[in-house]
Write a protein that holds these residues in place. Sequence first.
Motif, PDB file in Angstrom:
ATOM      1  N   ALA A 846      -2.144   0.064   5.638  1.00 12.63           N
ATOM      2  CA  ALA A 846      -2.085   1.259   4.806  1.00 12.63           C
ATOM      3  C   ALA A 846      -0.793   2.011   5.033  1.00 12.63           C
ATOM      4  O   ALA A 846      -0.126   2.462   4.089  1.00 12.63           O
ATOM      5  CB  ALA A 846      -3.297   2.153   5.106  1.00 12.63           C
ATOM      6  N   ALA A 847      -0.417   2.185   6.331  1.00  8.03           N
ATOM      7  CA  ALA A 847       0.795   2.942   6.633  1.00  8.03           C
ATOM      8  C   ALA A 847       2.033   2.241   6.097  1.00  8.03           C
ATOM      9  O   ALA A 847       2.946   2.876   5.563  1.00  8.03           O
ATOM     10  CB  ALA A 847       0.900   3.145   8.140  1.00  8.03           C
ATOM     11  N   LYS A 848       2.107   0.918   6.242  1.00 14.41           N
ATOM     12  CA  LYS A 848       3.299   0.180   5.819  1.00 14.41           C
ATOM     13  C   LYS A 848       3.431   0.167   4.302  1.00 14.41           C
ATOM     14  O   LYS A 848       4.535   0.333   3.762  1.00 14.41           O
ATOM     15  CB  LYS A 848       3.239  -1.245   6.366  1.00 14.41           C
ATOM     16  N   ILE A 849       2.305   0.023   3.576  1.00 15.66           N
ATOM     17  CA  ILE A 849       2.334   0.006   2.106  1.00 15.66           C
ATOM     18  C   ILE A 849       2.863   1.338   1.591  1.00 15.66           C
ATOM     19  O   ILE A 849       3.730   1.393   0.718  1.00 15.66           O
ATOM     20  CB  ILE A 849       0.934  -0.288   1.550  1.00 15.66           C
ATOM     21  N   ARG A 850       2.353   2.457   2.152  1.00 15.87           N
ATOM     22  CA  ARG A 850       2.794   3.768   1.684  1.00 15.87           C
ATOM     23  C   ARG A 850       4.278   3.974   1.995  1.00 15.87           C
ATOM     24  O   ARG A 850       5.019   4.541   1.191  1.00 15.87           O
ATOM     25  CB  ARG A 850       1.978   4.885   2.344  1.00 15.87           C
ATOM     26  N   ALA A 851       4.681   3.547   3.210  1.00 14.58           N
ATOM     27  CA  ALA A 851       6.075   3.747   3.590  1.00 14.58           C
ATOM     28  C   ALA A 851       7.019   3.007   2.652  1.00 14.58           C
ATOM     29  O   ALA A 851       8.072   3.521   2.270  1.00 14.58           O
ATOM     30  CB  ALA A 851       6.292   3.287   5.027  1.00 14.58           C
ATOM     31  N   VAL A 852       6.636   1.765   2.255  1.00 13.99           N
ATOM     32  CA  VAL A 852       7.506   0.985   1.361  1.00 13.99           C
ATOM     33  C   VAL A 852       7.499   1.563  -0.045  1.00 13.99           C
ATOM     34  O   VAL A 852       8.541   1.697  -0.706  1.00 13.99           O
ATOM     35  CB  VAL A 852       7.062  -0.494   1.350  1.00 13.99           C
ATOM     36  N   LEU A 853       6.324   1.972  -0.556  1.00 16.05           N
ATOM     37  CA  LEU A 853       6.243   2.524  -1.917  1.00 16.05           C
ATOM     38  C   LEU A 853       7.009   3.828  -2.050  1.00 16.05           C
ATOM     39  O   LEU A 853       7.583   4.118  -3.109  1.00 16.05           O
ATOM     40  CB  LEU A 853       4.778   2.733  -2.314  1.00 16.05           C
ATOM     41  N   GLU A 854       7.050   4.595  -0.981  1.00 14.49           N
ATOM     42  CA  GLU A 854       7.703   5.911  -1.065  1.00 14.49           C
ATOM     43  C   GLU A 854       9.152   5.880  -0.583  1.00 14.49           C
ATOM     44  O   GLU A 854       9.797   6.925  -0.516  1.00 14.49           O
ATOM     45  CB  GLU A 854       6.897   6.906  -0.234  1.00 14.49           C
ATOM     46  N   SER A 855       9.654   4.707  -0.215  1.00  9.46           N
ATOM     47  CA  SER A 855      11.039   4.624   0.255  1.00  9.46           C
ATOM     48  C   SER A 855      12.024   4.647  -0.910  1.00  9.46           C
ATOM     49  O   SER A 855      11.676   4.350  -2.038  1.00  9.46           O
ATOM     50  CB  SER A 855      11.238   3.331   1.060  1.00  9.46           C
TER      51      SER A 855
END
Length: 855
Positions: A846-855
């Motif tokens: 969950a954390a990695k998906i959000r970090a990539v989508l919001e980068s």
Amino acid sequence: MAVESLRSQPWSEAERVRALESYAILDTPAEAEFDEIVRLVAETFAAPIAVVNLVADDRQWFKAEVGIGARELPLDVSICAHAILQNDFMVIPDTREDDRLACNPLVTAEDGLRFYAGALLRSAEGLPIGTVCVLDRTPRPDGITAHQRLVLEVLARQVMTQLELRKTLARQTQHANELSAEVAQRAEAEAALRGIEERYRLVSLATNDAIWDWDFATNHVTWSEALETAHGHRLEQVEPTGEWWIEHIHPDDRARIDRSIHAAIDGTADSWSEEYRFLRADGTYASIFDRGHIIRDAAGAPQRMIGAMLDLTERQRTRAELAINEERLRLATEAAEVGFWDVDIIHDILIWPPIVKQMFGISADAPISMTDFYNGLHPEDRGHTGEAFDAACDPARRALYDVEYRTVGKEDGLIRWVAAKGRGMFDAEDRCVRVVGTAIDVTGRKHAEAQLRQLNDHLEQRVTEVVAEREQMAEALRQSQKMEAVGQLTGGIAHDFNNMLAVVIGSLDLLGRRLGDQDLRAKRYVDAASEGAQRAATLTQRLLAFSRQQPLNPEVLDPNKLVPGMSELLRHSIGADVRLETVLAAGLWRTHADRNQLENVILNLAVNARDAMPEGGRLTIETQNAHFDERYASSNFGVRAGHYVMIAVTDTGGGMSPEVMTKAFDPFFTTKAVGKGTGLGLSQVYGFVKQSGGHVKIYSEAGEGTTVKIYLPRFVGEETAEAVPSFPELLRGERQEVILVVDDEPAVRQFSVDALTELGYRVLEAEGAAAALRLLDAHPEIALLFTDIVMPDVNGRKLADEARRRRGDLKILYTTGYTRNAVVHNGVIDPGVELLSKPYSIEQLAAKIRAVLES
């Protein structure tokens, strides 16, 4: 079989044989220097046969041999002859596989020669005259090592040094003998000249000269018969006047002689003498020394003049030839750098040419005496040199003066070595009247002999040291290759194992979330299974760390901040019985490493130290700057010279034995009880440090504790802020973005789809690159591509590159259990690449998906 030169060779066989014969070594007796060389060769190669072999035109002859039992063999069975033809270092691992030796009886015999290695003996002109070789009756398929080849080549040069030295000494001896012969010839010429002079004196006394009697009153000249015998003028054809005599004097001398003789006659002189050239009957001129006595009356008036013509032609010719011989002798001695000396014992006169004066450090024009000779001798050599000279002068002994001594330069103070030879010359009364001889400056030869002795003394020791160094390096290489092989094995199984763990961990995580608190027993079983799966995941990560295939995310770190930041965690891990101390160096350099991995390394070492101190003790963590120079790097395989940051973990436990230390980094090796350790802790440390470009060293003694020092390369660059680790909460896809999941493993793909769906995302899935690209073209709303890296046909990196070519704004997140260098190079994740390593939890996903989508 004759050794024939190949067309490509720059020398002919005749030239090669002449070069060999110039050393005069064939058929000489055995010598210890060469015997020691073949013994050293045999010992170095652990071989039964070693030879210093010289290849003549009709045989091969052994100056020294081990294992042959003969001094020569026919040329048609020579293996070394092929080395001569090859004109290079030659190695034949199995002689029976070499067509050149197919009919050689020494090879084809039942117990024949099966292995050969030889280094060429080359003359100063580069001509091959033989070999230093080693043979075995057993083939050696691997040939020889670079070290063994070096030993053979060094010893071959050693043999040639010996031969060149012998040749130089022989040449100097020959030059000295030639000089002695020249000296003897000169002595004979001088004796002959004295005989000629004596004969002329006797002839003059016996009136064998052309005697003349000139009567001034009648101007009549009477000649003796010697005028005809000496100069060919028949007396009956000679005009008996003074004018005839004057007319037969050479035109260039005539006026001078006419003035001279008339001045004597007209004056008051009683005698007259001159030299001039006189015309013979055959038209040649004789060199004449003429002298006469003037007879005067009581009043002093000249009456008659009686004289004699001494023919000096032969005498002058002899003198000219003697001068020429002396010049030749001088040129010969100068060319050979041999000095001539002559001591007149009767008159205490010493004759030295400039070359001998130079040997005593005296200027060429400086006067010298026997005092200079004795004062110029080195104090340690005066005794035996003076004794040798006295023996040469002693009529009873008449010894050959043959001595070597040192001189101390009178003007320059330099010490030189001189080899002198000479003989005494005795008169009829058996007195020594002269001592003549030669002197050669042999300082260079003496230095060469000293260097040769030193080389002989230290060669065996140096060879032993080199062999030991090579064995140490070979052992380090074998250890490195062993660790590399194990690393390749562990890395190879990581991908499939991590895929299985991803399914297990993910499924248990989803199951636990579905159960909640409805069934506590089932929840406990799920938690237990999750814990076991996490331990398996940790084990896999340690295997990858050891194999140096764990993706690293390095950052600039200050160990002096990292170590104190771990204090609470370390104290909790080591317990109250172990006292923690830190010694942090001032001015510590920064390093560039993966923070999480470095923390795990320090924690692993601390836990190992705790286990080594079951009764409690002291754990010390120390930081320090370090520098490895080239000498240290060369003696430690795989270590590069440079600056490093050192972190040392020291305990006061029981220590390790040398046997344990050699296996400490081996995976799965442990001294702990069954169930107490996996044997991967130090392996993980080893892999991480090596992957980070560093070095790790263990120092331990039984009963004295253990220190593990890790050295990480110093970071040199701009200062950057250190990253602060964050621990995000579970983040959901509240915007319901569309994610495309690509994985060739159905179970792993299904977990990813279920987990992302659980998190609120819309999910599409594909089992490979072709299906994924079709979905990308059909669904422009796809916001993120979540793809495995290791897939058949087209890997995840190539899929992402093609997807980005079609959709430049598409977000990419990779996942893998084993990278195979697709997005990781030299152990570091490529810049701009987002990677989630398998296995992972829902929180991590969950954390990695959000970090990539919001980068």
